[in-house]
Design an enzyme around this catalytic site. Structure first.
Site, PDB file in Angstrom:
ATOM      1  N   ARG A  57       0.853  -1.191   0.000  1.00 22.33           N
ATOM      2  CA  ARG A  57       0.000   0.000   0.000  1.00 22.33           C
ATOM      3  C   ARG A  57       0.889   1.241   0.000  1.00 22.33           C
ATOM      4  O   ARG A  57       2.095   1.142   0.156  1.00 22.33           O
ATOM      5  CB  ARG A  57      -1.013   0.015   1.157  1.00 22.33           C
ATOM      6  N   GLY A  58       0.247   2.389  -0.198  1.00 27.91           N
ATOM      7  CA  GLY A  58       1.026   3.623  -0.361  1.00 27.91           C
ATOM      8  C   GLY A  58       1.162   3.894  -1.849  1.00 27.91           C
ATOM      9  O   GLY A  58       1.537   2.997  -2.614  1.00 27.91           O
ATOM     10  N   ALA A  59       0.841   5.127  -2.254  1.00 30.74           N
ATOM     11  CA  ALA A  59       0.706   5.411  -3.691  1.00 30.74           C
ATOM     12  C   ALA A  59       1.934   5.042  -4.540  1.00 30.74           C
ATOM     13  O   ALA A  59       1.797   4.330  -5.543  1.00 30.74           O
ATOM     14  CB  ALA A  59       0.329   6.878  -3.867  1.00 30.74           C
ATOM     15  N   GLN A 205      -1.894   2.801   9.972  1.00 25.86           N
ATOM     16  CA  GLN A 205      -0.590   2.776   9.278  1.00 25.86           C
ATOM     17  C   GLN A 205       0.464   3.599  10.019  1.00 25.86           C
ATOM     18  O   GLN A 205       1.655   3.314   9.907  1.00 25.86           O
ATOM     19  CB  GLN A 205      -0.736   3.335   7.853  1.00 25.86           C
ATOM     20  N   ASP A 246      -1.787  10.814  -2.274  1.00 25.53           N
ATOM     21  CA  ASP A 246      -2.156   9.797  -3.264  1.00 25.53           C
ATOM     22  C   ASP A 246      -2.521  10.415  -4.603  1.00 25.53           C
ATOM     23  O   ASP A 246      -2.595   9.723  -5.607  1.00 25.53           O
ATOM     24  CB  ASP A 246      -3.310   8.954  -2.734  1.00 25.53           C
ATOM     25  N   ASN A 257      -5.266  12.605   0.377  1.00 27.89           N
ATOM     26  CA  ASN A 257      -4.396  11.759   1.203  1.00 27.89           C
ATOM     27  C   ASN A 257      -5.270  11.010   2.208  1.00 27.89           C
ATOM     28  O   ASN A 257      -6.495  11.198   2.264  1.00 27.89           O
ATOM     29  CB  ASN A 257      -3.318  12.599   1.915  1.00 27.89           C
ATOM     30  N   LYS A 258      -4.635  10.170   2.981  1.00 25.87           N
ATOM     31  CA  LYS A 258      -5.331   9.316   3.950  1.00 25.87           C
ATOM     32  C   LYS A 258      -6.342  10.106   4.774  1.00 25.87           C
ATOM     33  O   LYS A 258      -6.051  11.232   5.208  1.00 25.87           O
ATOM     34  CB  LYS A 258      -4.272   8.651   4.843  1.00 25.87           C
TER      35      LYS A 258
END
Ligand code: MRU
Length: 376
Positions: A57-59, A205, A246, A257-258
Site C-alpha cells: 500500500r502507499g501510492a 498505518q 495519493d 491523502n489518507k
C-alpha cells in the site's frame, strides 16, 4: 532501507521483481510491525489482489507494483499476434487500475510502461521492453524520494517537532519514502528532532508502519491518537506537518491523502503551523480540474468496527499470546462508513515538496514543464 529482521540487518525494497519466475516480490505489510515476511505474486491477478487487500500500500509503492504487474501480465502472454496481445494488455491494465481507485500513481506508472513498450515491433520485443520500463519506473521513484529528502530536509532544524499522518515512508514507496525522506535526510545530516506519528485509524498505518520504520531508523518519535494533534498544536508542541499524498491536482494544487489529513491541515492553518505535502512526480494528476472529482475509496466497514493486532498478555504466557487477531470494538449491531481518503484544498497547504524543489500548490501548473507534464 536497512531493517533488522530477527536481529540481523538486511537491505530491502518494498517492491521488486523476480524475472526468472515472473513474480512480483512484496513485503507483507499487513503483518507489520509484528512479523516481517516477503510474498511473491505469481500472476497479474494475484498482484492486483495484493494491491486491493493492502499487502502492499502507499501510492508510489502500488505504482511500482502495478508497473511490474503490467510487465508480468505482458510477459505471461503466450501467443504471437500483436492485436491479441494489445487486448490482453487492456485487461491487465484495467485489473490493476481497478484494484484501488484514489491514487493516480498506478495509472501514471502503467502509462509510462506502455509508452516504454511502444517501440517494440513484436510481442517478444514489447515483453522485454515492458520489464525494462517497469524497472526504470521503480528506479526513478527511488531517485525522486532521494531528491524530496534533499529539498525537504531544510525544513527540519535541531529541535523541530514534526507531525506526520498515515505511512508515507519507505514502505509506501519503493524505498526511502516521501514524507519521511526529509526526516531521514535531516537525520543523516546530524540534526536532532522529534516526530509525532498519528496512529491513523482505521488501518493504523501510523502506529504500525511509520512507527516501525522510525524505530528501525533510530528516529526519536511517539505515536499519538489521531485526536491528540489539535491539543498538541494548541500547546505549541508541533512545529511542522509533513504528509504524503495519493493524488495532487496539477491544475489546482488540491491534494488527496489518507482520511484525517484534511482535519490536520485545518488545525495547522488555525495554529499557523507550516503544512507540507511530499510527492514524487507520479502523484501528480494533470487532468482533473477539481478536488471533488478525485475518486475516494470506500473500504469495508469491518476496518472501522474493529482492529487487527496481536494478542498480548504481559502477565501470563497463554497459547494465544502473540497470535494475530481481529478484535471487534464497536457495538455489535452498528454499521460503519469508511471513506479511506479526504481532500485538502490548496489554500491550506504551505508547500509541495517535489523532486524538482518546493512549490506553492498554485505554482504547479506554471511549473508543469519542470514537473514532468506529459504534454511538455
Ligand atoms: O491506504 P494507504 O495506506 O495506501 O494510504 C496511503 C496514504 O494515504 C499515505 O498517507 C501516503 O501519504 C500516500 S503514499 C506516500
Amino acid at each position: 532501507m536497512k531493517v533488522n529482521v530477527a536481529k540481523r540487518p538486511g537491505h530491502y525494497r518494498t517492491v521488486t521483481f523476480d524475472s526468472q519466475n515472473n513474480a512480483v516480490c512484496l513485503i507483507e505489510q499487513r503483518l507489520l510491525p509484528h512479523r516481517f515476511e516477503l510474498v511473491h505474486t505469481p500472476d497479474f491477478k494475484a498482484t492486483a489482489r495484493a494491491i486491493q487487500t493492502m499487502i502492499v500500500r502507499g501510492a508510489p509503492a502500488i505504482a511500482a507494483t502495478a508497473a511490474y504487474g503490467l510487465a508480468q501480465g505482458a510477459r505471461a502472454f503466450r501467443s504471437q499476434g500483436l492485436e491479441k496481445f494489445k487486448r490482453h494488455l487492456v485487461t491487465v491494465y484495467q485489473t490493476l487500475k481497478d484494484a484501488r481507485p484514489t491514487a493516480v500513481d498506478p495509472v501514471n506508472a502503467m502509462d509510462q510502461v506502455l509508452a516504454g513498450m511502444s517501440p517494440g515491433e513484436t510481442v517478444l520485443e514489447q515483453q522485454a521492453l515492458a520489464l525494462a520500463a517497469a524497472e526504470q519506473f521503480a528506479l526513478e521513484s527511488v531517485a525522486h524520494c532521494e531528491a524530496i529528502g534533499r529539498h525537504g530536509a531544510k525544513l527540519i532544524r535541531n529541535g523541530t517537532r514534526v507531525l506526520t499522518h498515515c505511512n508515507a515512508g519507505w514502505l509506501a514507496c519503493v524505498d526511502i519514502g516521501t514524507a519521511t525522506a526529509p526526516i531521514y535526510t535531516a537525520q543523516a545530516q546530524g540534526r536532532k528532532f522529534h516526530v509525532f506519528t498519528d496512529e491513523t485509524r482505521p488501518r493504523c498505518q501510523g502506529a504500525s508502519l511509520t512507527a516501525w520504520e522510525l524505530a528501525q531508523q533510530g528516529v526519536s518519535h511517539q505515536v499519538i491518537a489521531d485526536n491528540a494533534a489539535g491539543h498538541l498544536m494548541q500547546r505549541g508542541e508541533i512545529d511542522l506537518v509533513i504528509v504524503g499524498s495519493d493524488r495532487v491536482l496539477g491544475r489546482t494544487g488540491d491534494i488527496a491523502n489518507k482520511i484525517g489529513t484534511y482535519t490536520k491541515a485545518v488545525l495547522a492553518h488555525r495554529h499557523k503551523i507550516p503544512f507540507y505535502v511530499a510527492i514524487p512526480l507520479s502523484t501528480i494528476d494533470w487532468n482533473l480540474k477539481s478536488g471533488f472529482d478525485i475518486p475516494i475509496e470506500e473500504r469495508e466497514e469491518s476496518e472501522v468496527l474493529g482492529a487487527w493486532g496481536i494478542l498480548a498478555d504481559p502477565t501470563r504466557k497463554t497459547a494465544q499470546a502473540g497470535k494475530r487477531a481481529y478484535v471487534r470494538i464497536a457495538n455489535p449491531t452498528s454499521g460503519a462508513r469508511n471513506p479511506g481518503f479526504d481532500v485538502t484544498p490548496a489554500d491550506l497547504i504551505s508547500g509541495i515538496i517535489t523532486p524538482a524543489g518546493i512549490f506553492k500548490p498554485k505554482e504547479l501548473w506554471r511549473k508543469r514543464q519542470q514537473l514532468g507534464h506529459p504534454g511538455c
